[in-house]
Every structure is written in structure tokens, then in C-alpha cells.
Scaffold this motif. Structure first.
Motif, mmCIF file in Angstrom:
data_model
loop_
_atom_site.group_PDB
_atom_site.id
_atom_site.type_symbol
_atom_site.label_atom_id
_atom_site.label_comp_id
_atom_site.label_asym_id
_atom_site.label_seq_id
_atom_site.Cartn_x
_atom_site.Cartn_y
_atom_site.Cartn_z
ATOM 1 N N ALA A 199 0.832 -1.203 0.000
ATOM 2 C CA ALA A 199 0.000 0.000 0.000
ATOM 3 C C ALA A 199 0.865 1.250 0.000
ATOM 4 N N GLU A 200 1.934 1.233 0.784
ATOM 5 C CA GLU A 200 2.825 2.389 0.841
ATOM 6 C C GLU A 200 3.483 2.632 -0.509
ATOM 7 N N GLN A 201 3.924 1.564 -1.179
ATOM 8 C CA GLN A 201 4.563 1.730 -2.483
ATOM 9 C C GLN A 201 3.586 2.287 -3.517
ATOM 10 N N LEU A 202 2.347 1.823 -3.480
ATOM 11 C CA LEU A 202 1.349 2.340 -4.411
ATOM 12 C C LEU A 202 1.132 3.839 -4.198
ATOM 13 N N ASP A 203 1.086 4.246 -2.938
ATOM 14 C CA ASP A 203 0.967 5.681 -2.655
ATOM 15 C C ASP A 203 2.180 6.443 -3.154
ATOM 16 N N ARG A 204 3.371 5.851 -2.979
ATOM 17 C CA ARG A 204 4.589 6.524 -3.432
ATOM 18 C C ARG A 204 4.616 6.636 -4.958
ATOM 19 N N VAL A 205 4.152 5.593 -5.659
ATOM 20 C CA VAL A 205 4.090 5.672 -7.122
ATOM 21 C C VAL A 205 3.125 6.770 -7.549
ATOM 22 N N ALA A 206 1.990 6.874 -6.832
ATOM 23 C CA ALA A 206 1.042 7.954 -7.130
ATOM 24 C C ALA A 206 1.715 9.316 -6.959
ATOM 25 N N LEU A 215 13.922 12.452 -9.698
ATOM 26 C CA LEU A 215 13.075 11.249 -9.742
ATOM 27 C C LEU A 215 13.834 10.047 -9.199
ATOM 28 N N TRP A 216 15.075 9.872 -9.628
ATOM 29 C CA TRP A 216 15.874 8.755 -9.121
ATOM 30 C C TRP A 216 16.021 8.836 -7.604
ATOM 31 N N GLN A 217 16.281 10.009 -7.103
ATOM 32 C CA GLN A 217 16.429 10.177 -5.659
ATOM 33 C C GLN A 217 15.144 9.817 -4.922
ATOM 34 N N ALA A 218 14.003 10.246 -5.458
ATOM 35 C CA ALA A 218 12.712 9.944 -4.823
ATOM 36 C C ALA A 218 12.367 8.465 -4.962
ATOM 37 N N ALA A 219 12.656 7.879 -6.126
ATOM 38 C CA ALA A 219 12.374 6.455 -6.328
ATOM 39 C C ALA A 219 13.256 5.594 -5.433
ATOM 40 N N ARG A 220 14.511 6.013 -5.225
ATOM 41 C CA ARG A 220 15.414 5.260 -4.352
ATOM 42 C C ARG A 220 14.894 5.272 -2.922
ATOM 43 N N GLU A 221 14.377 6.408 -2.468
ATOM 44 C CA GLU A 221 13.806 6.486 -1.118
ATOM 45 C C GLU A 221 12.604 5.557 -0.981
ATOM 46 N N ALA A 222 11.877 5.358 -2.076
ATOM 47 C CA ALA A 222 10.696 4.485 -2.046
ATOM 48 C C ALA A 222 11.052 3.022 -2.290
ATOM 49 N N GLY A 223 12.335 2.718 -2.536
ATOM 50 C CA GLY A 223 12.751 1.348 -2.806
ATOM 51 C C GLY A 223 12.374 0.862 -4.187
ATOM 52 N N LEU A 224 12.231 1.798 -5.146
ATOM 53 C CA LEU A 224 11.768 1.451 -6.492
ATOM 54 C C LEU A 224 12.780 1.830 -7.569
ATOM 55 N N ALA A 225 14.054 1.942 -7.183
ATOM 56 C CA ALA A 225 15.068 2.394 -8.133
ATOM 57 C C ALA A 225 16.096 1.312 -8.461
ATOM 58 N N SER A 226 15.751 0.056 -8.310
ATOM 59 C CA SER A 226 16.692 -1.005 -8.677
ATOM 60 C C SER A 226 17.025 -0.899 -10.160
ATOM 61 N N ALA A 227 18.307 -0.865 -10.473
ATOM 62 C CA ALA A 227 18.747 -0.708 -11.867
ATOM 63 C C ALA A 227 18.906 -2.083 -12.516
ATOM 64 N N ASN A 228 17.802 -2.827 -12.561
ATOM 65 C CA ASN A 228 17.892 -4.213 -13.021
ATOM 66 C C ASN A 228 16.928 -4.536 -14.157
#
Length: 596
Positions: free
Chosen positions: A383-390, A422-435
């Protein structure tokens, strides 16, 4: 994004009200379980291994930030099982060696739907009302009907796009919804559409695959394939038309489905898919479709011909967003700062290379947020990740995000000025894996941890492989590779199309895993769509990570240089054949047997 009209909104809300009435009658005993089952399935409600599962339709994968926040709310407030249900589920899982059964999550599927695994049926009507309030529903996400139409997640923004497929997908969505002739087909029916030269929608693996193209005269039309599918019998779709004028696409699909509805098997669900009919009848089926199409156009007057005015009306809903974050000029100072950080920060530089793709607007980029990380099942989103993506979509992507075929999320409207923040914010949300497109960017279904149909668990196998390959240097050396995992032959994890495919099978009541090589969904470096080949007898769960290691080692040993670059894994498999890999896997089996 397409904006629901007053009619659309009224329709979805009335459908939710109908479901509430049906649910209440079932709860009071006025509807039997047998009577209620098809009604809940028509609205996306299944009953799985431990609890109900809701599948929410995400037409052509597009989500607004408002819709994302509603999905987050549903995950947070409703994806919570009753205490006794969860206790029994956890007890059963502990016996299998799995302790973690996450709740308050959503799950992105390979057909760009969203699923919830724990919502009690007693709360189902409340959830449907909430979905309807943001123009969402579960209509036709189950049943023997035309399902949610999937699309290329880069539709409308990809540089390699010939034409935007979303207006056609929306017109077809409206046309097929509750269509009486499509409501009770011999089996479920799936359509995918793309307008790009690269097939990111895996169209050849669908019951109907549509690819927009232009003929020599510059006219727009569709290449139509029919009869693709996975499951027990993997089949690549057969080309019925190399070029069909766009105006007639619904007339033609009507013909395809009519012939299927008339002659498809209804006595055996394993032989009921259209792929079986097309394979069995061959040219007779194609001739039948062409004759039916001729009758529809010439005798009936082509009632489903798309008028240009209607295409233009729907296309206007997909106009480029006008927001300061999108329309801003390129800020050379911001670009210089981004470049400087990339030189000093390997993680950011890798993310730019792996997760950021070109856009048809040179000021913008397409950015993939990776939902593949350790201790989180592929495609799961809290739920937290979905809010962060929003939040990220609102701040950086004109309020829009898209679910991908590979169970990630794309932000399609990111300005080049905003890549670093964006990268900085995505990294804080745990959504910046470069894979992205690497081994750990795998596809996996929920498997036996949740699904009642599964023979084996997908999530623990995915987790073991992910844990083993955490070194990004190693992953980048291995290069692009598609790893797909299914918990059963129904192939929800698309194992047939993986460069490496893993299929859970049952042997004497125990979980085993069959491995295939050389499959492809037709996207990025995979080349043409094709099914992988089995490399031998199945392996135990403990052997699978060792087998993957052996396969990759064999690849690194024999890969060749091609045009100044190194062969990809799938290119090596196609050149060398599966024998070197089968030998490597057999060594693992022999070693494990000796040490057992």
C-alpha cells in the motif's frame, strides 16, 4: 488518458450495485453457491487457496495517480484476512517451509491487471463501490469471455511507434464489454495490441494479436494473428491477415470469434482454447473466418466498421498532457548536474542506462520503476509503495503511470530535467533497482503460496535466485535475460516465453521444477516469439538456483562476439543449441544426488 463519460461512470456504478445485491442474496441464502459463483467470477472475484482473490481490470495498463491511491487504500484497509483464515493459512505454509504471507499488498500481473489476495467476500461490495468511484472495476477479468485488452506500456510515447494503439484498444473495450455473443465462449479469450515495431505486448502469444502497420501506400491497418497461447500446449499465433484496414478490425474480430464460438470444443476445457481449433482445422478455420467476414461486411453492411469521427473522438482522449513538468524547456544546468552525479554515482549511472528509455518527445523520457527486489515477490506492491508511485506520477509524469507486461510500472512523461530528482525519490521508495531486463527482473506468478491451481510455489524459487544474484556488476556482465516462473501448467508466469523458463510440477505429491531454454515473447533482444525447449527431467526446489548458476556459467563460457558486442543469452542458446546447457544442468543433478 481516456476519461470516462457519464455513461461509462453510470454503467460501472450500476454494475457495482448489482454485485452488492447478488452478494447480499448469497449471504442470506437466497442464492446458492452454484448460482453465485458465475456472478462473482464475472466481476473478478475468485476463491483461491486461502482466501478470495480480486482481479481488477487495468485497460491497456494505464493508471492515474487518483486510481493508484485508491488501489493503495484498498490494499491498506481491505487486503486483510480474518484472523482465523490467516492463522490457518500461515500454519499450512509453515509446513511447506514458507513463513511469509504478506498482506496489504496488490499484485501486478503479466496482462496488466491488479490482484488482491486477502479481501474477505463480506467486504467485496464495498471494494467494488470504491473502485467504481475512480472508474475501475473487475468486469470480464474472469470467465469465458473476451478479457481485459492489453497493450504496449509505451503506447503513444515510444519512438518506434507507427500509430498509437490505445484508441483502438478503448473502442474494442467498449464494444466487447458484456457483448452477448462474447459472454459465453468455449474458453477465455485474450487480445493484445501494439503499434510499435518492437512487440512489447507479446501479441503472438495471444488468442488475437494485433500489430498496427502501414502498407506500401501508407495506409494504416493491422497484422492479425489468431490462436496464440501458453498453457499445456504452447502455440504461436497464426497470421490470418498481413494487412487489414483499421476501419474493419472489429468486423474481423467478430468473424474470428463467431467461428470460434460455433466450432470450439466445449466438451473438454483443455481443448477449448481457440489455439486448439486453429491448429486442428488450419486453412479450414482461416477460410471460415474470411467467409464470415465477407458476410458481415457485404451482407450485414459492416455494422462494426469504425467511423473516422469515432476514432478521432476517442483519440482526443489520449492527447499529450499539458503540464509545466512536461512542457518545460530543457534546463542545461539541471542536465549538467545530472551528468556530474552520474559520473560520481555508479548506481545513478546504471539506473539511467537500465531504467530510462527514449521518448518520442526529445525533452522527455520513459522511466521504469522496478518492483523486483529482495524479500518482495515479483509484481507485488505494498500500500505504501502504491501511494509513493502515485506521488511520483503526480510530481514527475503528468499524473499517469502504466503497468507493464513484466510486472513493473512505467512513468511515461518524465522530463529530462527531472531524472535526478526522480531517481532520488524512487530510491527512497525502494523502487530504483537498476535491473530492468536483467536476471532479477523476472516474471513470476503467485504460485502455490496463494493459487489453488498451482502444483508448486513460485515465490520461494524467485526469492532464492534473487538472493543469489545481488551483484549488479555480475548481472550486467550476464546481460539481458528473461527469466519466467510459473507455478503450474496454466502458465500465468509465462514460463514458455522465458529465455529461461521454470515450471512447477507435481511428482508424488512433492514440488519439482522443469526448466526450459530459448523461449521468447518477441520483445527487446529476444527476436521472434517462440516457446522454450525442456532441457531434461525436473529438479527439486533446492537444485533450481544451482541449475540457474550452471546454465549461466555455461553461457559465459561459450558466448561469442557479434558485431563488436557480446552475444546475449538467448542468442547463444539459439546458436549453440540446448545440449551444452543440458550437460551443465545434468552435472548439478549428479552432484546433488551424490551429496544427498
Amino acid at each position: 488518458m481516456y476519461q470516462y463519460t457519464e455513461f461509462d461512470q453510470s454503467f460501472v456504478r450500476s454494475r457495482a450495485a448489482q454485485f452488492r445485491d447478488q452478494l447480499e442474496r448469497w449471504q442470506s441464502g437466497k442464492l446458492s453457491e452454484d448460482d453465485f459463483r458465475p456472478l462473482r467470477l464475472q466481476n473478478g472475484w475468485y476463491v483461491q487457496r486461502h482466501a478470495p482473490m480480486l482481479r481488477v481490470a487495468i485497460p491497456y495498463g494505464e493508471l492515474s495517480s487518483r486510481q493508484l491511491r485508491m488501489l493503495a487504500r484498498i490494499a491498506r484497509e481491505y487486503d486483510e484476512p480474518e484472523a482465523e483464515v490467516y492463522r490457518l493459512a500461515s500454519e499450512a505454509q509453515r509446513k511447506l517451509g514458507t513463513v511469509r504471507l504478506p498482506t496489504n499488498y496488490a499484485h501486478f500481473t503479466t496482462r496488466t491487471n491488479v490482484q488482491f489476495n486477502w479481501i474477505p467476500l463480506s467486504k467485496a461490495a464495498d471494494v467494488m463501490d470504491l473502485l467504481a468511484s475512480v472508474d475501475m472495476h473487475g468486469i470480464q477479468t474472469s470467465g469465458n469471455c473476451i478479457r481485459n485488452i492489453s497493450c504496449d506500456e509505451r503506447a503513444g510515447v515510444a519512438p518506434d511507434e507507427i500509430a498509437d494503439p490505445r484508441p483502438f484498444a478503448e473502442i474494442m473495450r467498449q464494444w466487447t464489454t458484456l457483448h452477448p455473443e462474447f459472454a459465453f465462449l468455449p474458453r477465455k479469450f485474450k487480445i493484445a495490441i501494439t503499434g510499435a515495431s518492437e512487440d512489447r505486448a507479446a501479441t503472438d502469444w495471444h488468442d488475437v494479436g494485433l500489430r498496427l502497420l502501414r502498407n506500401e501506400a501508407g495506409e494504416l491497418g493491422f497484422r492479425v494473428t489468431v490462436g496464440g497461447g501458453m498453457g499445456r500446449t504452447p502455440v504461436i499465433g497464426t497470421v490470418l491477415r498481413e494487412f487489414l484496414p483499421w476501419q474493419h478490425i472489429m468486423n474481423y474480430i467478430e468473424a474470428v470469434v463467431r467461428v470460434y464460438n460455433q466450432y470450439g470444443r466445449r466438451d473438454n476445457k483443455y481443448k477449448a482454447r481457440i489455439k486448439i481449433l486453429v491448429k486442428a482445422e488450419g486453412q479450414r478455420y482461416i477460410d471460415g473466418v474470411e467467409e464470415e467476414f465477407r458476410q458481415i461486411v457485404e451482407h450485414d453492411g459492416g455494422p462494426h466498421t469504425i467511423p473516422l469521427a469515432e476514432l478521432e473522438r476517442v483519440s482526443a482522449c489520449f492527447a499529450l498532457p499539458s503540464r509545466p513538468s512536461v512542457d518545460a524547456p530543457i534546463d542545461l544546468e539541471a542536465i549538467a548536474t545530472s551528468n556530474a552525479v552520474a559520473l560520481e554515482t555508479p548506481q545513478f549511472e546504471r539506473w539511467l542506462q537500465r531504467n530510462v528509455s527514449p521518448h518520442r518527445n526529445q525533452r522527455l523520457r520513459i522511466v521504469t520503476l522496478s518492483f523486483k527486489r529482495l524479500l518482495q515477490a515479483p509484481g507485488d506492491a505494498s500500500a505504501e509503495q502504491l501511494d509513493r508511485v502515485a506521488d511520483l506520477a503526480e510530481r514527475f509524469s503528468a499524473g499517469e503511470a502504466r503497468v507493464t507486461h513484466t510486472q513493473n510500472v512505467v512513468l511515461p512523461w518524465v522530463h529530462v530535467n527531472d531524472l535526478l530528482p526522480l531517481w532520488q525519490a524512487a530510491r527512497e521508495a525502494g523502487l530504483a533497482s537498476a535491473n530492468v531486463n536483467l536476471l532479477t527482473d523476472m516474471i513470476a506468478c503467485p504460485g502455490g503460496d496463494f493459487c489453488a491451481l498451482a502444483n508448486a510455489r513460485s515465490i520461494p524459487v524467485a526469492e532464492a535466485i534473487t538472493e543469489r544474484y545481488q551483484d549488479l556488476d555480475e548481472l550486467n556482465d550476464i546481460g539481458d535475460i528473461d527469466l519466467h516462473i510459473s507455478g503450474c501448467i496454466n502458465s500465468c508466469g509465462h514460463h514458455h516465453s522465458g529465455h529461461i523458463g521454470i515450471l512447477g510440477v507435481d511428482k508424488d505429491g512433492k514440488e519439482w521444477y522443469q526448466v526450459t531454454l530459448g523461449g521468447s515473447d518477441g520483445s527487446h533482444a529476444s527476436g521472434r516469439a517462440q516457446a522454450g525447449k525442456v532441457i531434461g527431467p525436473s529438479f527439486s526446489a533446492a537444485e533450481v538456483p544451482e541449475v540457474i548458476d550452471a546454465l549461466l556459467s555455461a553461457y559465459l563460457d561459450i558466448r561469442a562476439a557479434v558485431g563488436g558486442r557480446r552475444e546475449s543469452f538467448v542468442e547463444t542458446v539459439r546458436r549453440a543449441g540446448i545440449e551444452p546447457f543440458r550437460t551443465a544442468a545434468d552435472r548439478v543433478r549428479t552432484l546433488m544426488e551424490k551429496t544427498a
